[in-house]
Motif scaffolding. Structure first.
Motif, mmCIF file in Angstrom:
data_model
loop_
_atom_site.group_PDB
_atom_site.id
_atom_site.type_symbol
_atom_site.label_atom_id
_atom_site.label_comp_id
_atom_site.label_asym_id
_atom_site.label_seq_id
_atom_site.Cartn_x
_atom_site.Cartn_y
_atom_site.Cartn_z
ATOM 1 N N GLU A 81 0.835 -1.202 0.000
ATOM 2 C CA GLU A 81 0.000 0.000 0.000
ATOM 3 C C GLU A 81 0.867 1.248 0.000
ATOM 4 O OE1 GLU A 81 -4.253 1.352 1.704
ATOM 5 O OE2 GLU A 81 -2.917 0.478 3.209
ATOM 6 N N VAL A 82 1.968 1.222 0.739
ATOM 7 C CA VAL A 82 2.908 2.343 0.704
ATOM 8 C C VAL A 82 3.513 2.476 -0.692
ATOM 9 C CG1 VAL A 82 4.989 3.341 1.743
ATOM 10 C CG2 VAL A 82 3.396 2.023 3.155
ATOM 11 N N ALA A 83 3.588 1.356 -1.411
ATOM 12 C CA ALA A 83 4.123 1.366 -2.771
ATOM 13 C C ALA A 83 3.119 1.869 -3.796
ATOM 14 C CB ALA A 83 4.580 -0.046 -3.164
ATOM 15 N N ASP A 88 -5.359 2.413 -0.651
ATOM 16 C CA ASP A 88 -5.628 3.845 -0.717
ATOM 17 C C ASP A 88 -4.484 4.573 -1.418
ATOM 18 O OD1 ASP A 88 -6.217 6.512 -0.264
ATOM 19 O OD2 ASP A 88 -6.639 6.261 1.869
ATOM 20 N N ALA A 89 -4.816 5.316 -2.454
ATOM 21 C CA ALA A 89 -3.789 6.059 -3.198
ATOM 22 C C ALA A 89 -3.091 7.095 -2.332
ATOM 23 C CB ALA A 89 -4.424 6.744 -4.406
ATOM 24 N N ALA A 279 -9.497 9.004 7.172
ATOM 25 C CA ALA A 279 -8.759 8.657 5.951
ATOM 26 C C ALA A 279 -8.077 9.892 5.377
ATOM 27 C CB ALA A 279 -9.704 8.043 4.924
ATOM 28 N N LEU A 280 -6.864 9.708 4.913
ATOM 29 C CA LEU A 280 -6.133 10.820 4.325
ATOM 30 C C LEU A 280 -6.784 11.282 3.030
ATOM 31 C CD1 LEU A 280 -2.355 9.945 4.872
ATOM 32 C CD2 LEU A 280 -3.768 11.590 6.103
ATOM 33 N N ASP A 281 -6.523 12.532 2.690
ATOM 34 C CA ASP A 281 -6.992 13.122 1.442
ATOM 35 C C ASP A 281 -5.807 13.798 0.757
ATOM 36 O OD1 ASP A 281 -6.598 15.436 2.983
ATOM 37 O OD2 ASP A 281 -8.718 15.531 3.538
#
Length: 299
Positions: A81-83, A88-89, A279-281
């Protein structure tokens, strides 16, 4: 108080001092502006820890950061996911930072992705949650603590980053969101090699989490921990090293982040609090990338 808390927590956990870590390099893939390489090393129990190392192409490496991935109830997602391969993008910090000249190590946390016992990869398994729970409970049975294991893993990750990416030890730090943010918070508090720390979606007092029944991460299940410290004490222990605290007003895991930060003396904390949820944006993702870039660019 800062040194006292760090010493107390290390002794309470039985956390060994950081040491050089042997690692093996695996497959490397060239991408737009960076190289991604699979790295593997061993934990204190002899367990293999896989990670991705992102290094910039076509420019010098300014510094480095260990990025701890989130939880999100998705035990099949870790380093990938970090990649930016899955999930989540706005968790894809590896490519974004490497393109800016920052080396990134993204390890799998214990019981996530390739560190699951039954299956590896990015497909879920019904018993994923049970393995995570067992990682805590079996250690408690043995008189051990999951936090000791997680923070030892974190220390090893930073050692591997310093060795594998050959970065300046004055320009390395840790970052994470949610579960990764809790890991970064505790790691930076006990390891002075972390020259900066970005903690997103993970600053909330024990008092508030207890009152609102928010819960705690399983690695925080340390008997008596809440009698010895509060969240603002952990932040204080990081100072005077640069710290970014990112939170959302509608995030239960950051419910009182602004109040926690207000209890910390000194001016080493940059606070970004937005009117949003957990969640991040795009806004927060970009701000985190820029802040880390500025930390490793400082002379």
């Amino acid at each position: 108080m800062t040194d006292d808390l760090t010493t107390m927590l290390r002794q309470r956990l039985g956390l060994a001092d950081p040491v050089p870590v042997e690692f093996q390099r695996g497959d490397a893939t060239e991408a737009d502006g960076f190289t991604r390489e699979r790295i593997e090393y061993r934990g204190l129990e002899g367990d293999p820890i896989p990670a991705f190392l992102f290094t910039p192409n076509g420019r010098g490496t300014l510094g480095g950061v260990v990025v701890f991935h989130q939880h999100n109830g998705e035990f099949h997602f870790g380093k990938s996911e970090v990649a930016g391969d899955v999930g989540d993008a706005f968790q894809a910090f590896g490519p974004a930072l490497a393109r800016r000249g920052v080396a990134v190590l993204a390890p799998d946390a214990i019981t996530f992705e390739d560190r699951r016992g039954a299956v590896h990869g990015v497909e879920p398994d019904y018993y994923d949650w049970l393995q995570h729970y067992s990682a805590m409970s079996y250690r408690l049975l043995d008189g051990d603590l999951l936090m000791r294991k997680c923070l030892d893993d974190a220390q090893r990750a930073l050692s591997v980053l310093l060795q594998a990416a050959d970065v300046d030890e004055r320009r390395v730090g840790v970052a994470g969101h949610s579960y990764g943010g809790y890991t970064a918070l505790y790691h930076a508090a006990v390891d002075s090699r972390c020259r900066f720390a970005c903690i997103s979606g993970a600053v909330c007092s024990f008092e508030t989490r207890r009152r609102e029944n928010t819960g705690i991460t399983l690695f925080e299940a340390v008997p008596g921990l809440a009698r010895q410290l509060e969240t603002h004490d952990l932040l204080s222990a990081i100072g005077p090293r640069s710290t970014l605290v990112v939170s959302g007003t509608g995030d239960k895991y950051s419910r009182d982040a602004d109040q926690v930060v207000a209890k910390v003396t000194g001016d080493f904390i940059t606070e970004l609090r937005v009117d949003s949820g957990h969640a991040l944006d795009q806004e927060r993702f970009d701000a985190i990338v820029e802040w880390i870039f500025e930390r490793v660019s400082d002379t």
